[in-house]
Write an enzyme that holds these catalytic residues in place. Structure first.
Site, PDB file in Angstrom:
ATOM      1  CG  ASP A 153      -0.204  -0.065   2.822  1.00  0.00           C
ATOM      2  OD1 ASP A 153       0.614  -0.551   2.684  1.00  0.00           O
ATOM      3  OD2 ASP A 153      -0.648   1.107   3.351  1.00  0.00           O
TER       4      ASP A 153
ATOM      5  CD  GLU B 208       4.469   0.508   6.858  1.00  0.00           C
ATOM      6  OE1 GLU B 208       5.289   0.801   7.614  1.00  0.00           O
ATOM      7  OE2 GLU B 208       4.121   1.211   6.067  1.00  0.00           O
TER       8      GLU B 208
END
Length: 413
Positions: free
Chosen positions: A83, A178
């Protein structure tokens, strides 16, 4: 060695896939678009020859590179996140490739006069003569952490194609979310089945980190009372003014822009208010656990004192711990840091061992039983339009992964 153009092509492919995560969505992953890259990576890992490729229902992608030696050594792992940060848009990324960087200003966007300048970002001058990948000034780049993803995939492919490089079993994992603090929440350490791992999620070349902040969030809600301003004397309670008073009671220099190294801070990252209600959102950071606890206590003390002053529970605070300093879990197994440091030195890279002024998946994973230091991925100026990554740093990071795999195979023979 590592093919430069192949690495560039792989990185460009990954960063042009939008995988921005969402801090306000409790789902896993927090955005459906993270599956787009995860599915592409799953097929790619199978294509390059990895085994046990699994993509679970929470978007954790794991795979194995089997050992090519006839004796047992520790199984190790490498981890990166797919991400990108919601701090700045990751949609429609248009990377620019600057070959043989001349040390001067880089025009990211001439229409909007957006300049990446070494006068402001001095680290650029380290990479004079190298190939630098930048944004077009309207998005982030996504080197955090698609540089790490690129390096891990490239290293695994190289090891598959070069069986003369000896290694034990290598496990890899690409995680979602994350950037919104959830990347390790549903990580299956038992399934991963490694003795230790490394996150490829650091910044400039040479970074090697096994300390990070202790971290918490604090949401401060102030409730006021709206009354017609012409008749407000003794009746109106302006929550915004009380919020201002609250903010003034925090140490003026304990903010990100005035701290460095091991110095902690309170960071007000969001404020939303009107007369009736104001919400302040803080993050609290400190490397020292006692100082970290003291910071939380200070916030509670201010709330209690102000509520007494106004003789009413006008202020409510919700503090939540986010992650802790992984130093506690890494120190007993410092050989895993030493191995990475030795490999960097062997490759002519000067190790930069320092504390992370932030957190990584490795912090939570270390507390879940998977010791996990952090290694550079090469990028700079994460989470914004001035993000860039030198290609040569990515090549070196890929070589570090290969070197660690081989070092473990020889060191534990």
């Amino acid at each position: 060695m590592i093919q430069k153009q192949q690495l560039i092509n792989r990185f460009i492919k990954y960063v042009t896939i939008d995988t921005e995560s969402d801090p306000n969505n409790p789902a896993f992953p927090s955005t459906e678009k993270q599956w787009n890259l995860a599915n592409i990576l799953a097929k790619e890992l199978q294509r390059i020859g990895l085994q046990d490729v699994t993509l679970d229902k929470n978007c954790y992608l794991m795979a194995s590179l089997p050992s090519n030696i006839n004796y047992k050594v520790p199984t190790i792992g490498f981890i990166a996140h797919i991400d990108t940060s919601p701090d700045f848009t990751g949609a429609n990324v248009q990377p620019q490739i600057i070959e043989n960087y001349d040390g001067k200003d880089i025009v990211l966007n001439s229409d909007e006069n957006i300049i990446l300048s070494p006068d402001y970002f001095e680290d650029l001058l380290q990479y004079k003569g190298q190939t630098i990948i930048t944004t077009d000034g309207t998005t982030l780049l996504g080197a955090d952490d698609k540089a790490g993803v690129t390096e891990i995939v490239s290293a695994m492919e190289y090891l598959v194609q070069h069986p003369e490089i000896k290694h034990g079993t290598i496990r890899i994992c690409f995680t979602p979310d994350e950037e919104v603090g959830k990347g390790a929440h549903l990580f299956d350490v038992e399934k991963f089945n490694a003795e230790w791992a490394y996150t490829m999620d650091g910044s400039q070349i040479g970074e090697l980190e096994y300390e990070n902040f202790n971290a918490a969030s604090a949401k401060v809600t102030i409730t006021g009372k709206i009354v017609h301003p012409g008749y407000a004397k003794g009746k109106m309670i302006n929550s915004m003014l009380i919020a201002n008073e609250f903010m003034s009671k925090l140490p003026i220099n304990d903010v990100p822009e005035k701290t460095r190294g091991y110095e902690g801070f309170f960071h007000l990252h969001d404020i939303n208010g009107n007369v009736e209600k104001t919400v302040l959102e803080y993050i609290i950071r400190d490397h020292d656990f006692l100082l970290f606890e003291n910071r939380k206590e200070l916030l509670l003390k201010i709330v209690n004192e102000m509520n007494k002053k106004y003789n009413s529970a006008l202020i409510n605070i919700d503090i939540k711990d986010q992650y802790f300093n992984m130093k506690e879990k890494i120190t007993p197994v410092m050989h895993i840091v030493d191995i990475a440091e030795e490999v960097m030195t062997d490759l002519g890279i000067k190790p930069l061992i320092k504390a992370i002024r932030g957190g990584t998946d490795g912090s939570q994973l270390s507390f879940k039983g998977l010791p996990c230091p952090n290694i550079f991925a090469g990028g700079h100026n994460f989470h914004g339009r001035f993000e860039y990554v030198p290609v040569e740093s990515m090549i070196k990071a890929t070589e570090v992964i290969i070197g660690i795999a081989n070092k473990v195979a020889t060191k534990f023979k």
